[in-house]
Design a protein around this motif. Sequence first.
Motif: not given
Length: 520
Positions: A42-70
């Motif tokens: 269950n800990l592995i599954n919780a960690t997987r969900l955590y990483l997926e959520a963090q990756q989504k957040q990182l994608y949002i951060y990256s897209r926002f930064i790219q928009q500002i740079k543009q």
Amino acid sequence: MLHLTWYLACGMLLHLIFIESAKGEFYSSIDSMQDLVKVEENLINATRLYLEAQQKQLYIYSRFIQQIKQEQKSARTLPNLDEYLEHPLHSFRFLKRFVYDWDTLILGPIVNNNPREEFQHSVNDLFENLGYPNSSEVQGAVKGLARLQKVYNLTASHLADGAIHGLLYESQLDWSDCYEIGVQLFDIGDYSKSEEWLEEALILLEENLEMDHSDLYVSDIREYLALVNFELGHSNRAKSLLNENSAQLTLKYLENSRSREILEEGDFPWFANYSRLCQGKRLPEKQDNILKCYLDGKRHAFFTLAPLKVEQVHLDPDITVYHGVLSSKQISSIFTESNKKERIRSGVAGENGEDRTVKDIRVSQQTWLNYSTPTMQYVNRINEYICGLTMRGAEEMQVANYGVGGQYEPHPDYFEFDLPPDFDGDRISTSMFYLSNVQQGGYTVFPNLNVFLPPVKGSMVLWHNLHYSLDVDARTWHAGCPVIVGSKKIGNIWMHSGSQTFRRPCHLISDRHKSLAYRN
């Protein structure tokens, strides 16, 4: 030392994320560690969900930064920034980013870190009932490995390679595993075995010198080896292990520290024979009586159609194995019932028969089952039929499970003095049911009688702890050898002498003299 720095950092991280300490003990029971296996899944599954959520957040951060740079790139194409900011839509977007976008999309999520909070809640829920393993669990497991070495004459090299008594297992240890074992043994004062494991760690590490920071790890191991040798009284060897790059703290320790007490090896008079029997070896002896295996259909009408399969192991005192007493289905039912109960660390009876203390001489967990379910009612009847004694006043079945290097050193089952107040006489007999096979180790041995018994699932071992005179029979001291590989599960039923007046009457002549020579 790197070891101390690394574990300090890990300890701080775990303190922040996980529950502070373990509620139970894991290493002393394979069943408890199986609970941890489910938690880890269950800990592995919780960690997987955590990483997926963090990756989504990182994608949002990256897209926002790219928009500002543009946006800033577009602004800098103009002759000056004033022209950009003078446009009302540009000004609006610029201010909106500071007031809302940066806070909503970047700063707020980073500070709040909702995925991390959700991960922490998930982990806390997982360990709410069990607790999170702490450093004492690792130390308990290391003590178990040292126990296996001592009883079965195993080397650190063989254990690290997964080679145990001629069998090669897939599980192998790397240099960091051996290093941790060596450090733990140093901490508990077992310096000779600590040296052996640290030497093995150094050998394995020197085979992988291309890894990052290997020279620092080598230096760290040599420092611990120096400390070990200093504690063992090998001062010259200790100083030779250090070089000019070694930590000054180590040199100061060697010069000023007082040696701690070295952990005593097993020098008990019974240990040599105990170790020999645990390895399946007997001392040569003259056998006056011929032991037999036979079918017994006359002991009770219950066995008329399905006779008992009887194996005599020793005569006077009688130790007898009854094979096939419990089926796999009945054993599964016993496990189902025992899993509903709380498991506790097995203790050793105190002087008054009530107080129990936890000691390394007994490493297992246990629970107790009454005779209310259909399977336990059958156990009640079959035990009474085989023993010929009444179950009135008998104790509930103690179901025990042994963990890493689980054992119970030589001991008697009788109390002799200071009986618990609810006992109707002393423990006149022991019925030990084997509830599992054990791949290696875990024998039941009787050091005074030169007897060893490998666990056979479904069988029952019976012996009497008291003479007919009700004097204790010290010849029946017995032990549960450390489990090397596998899980040892047993069920014990102790019958009391108080209700056996007509089932096992006293002889006219006392037989007390038979066991006097075996008293420790």
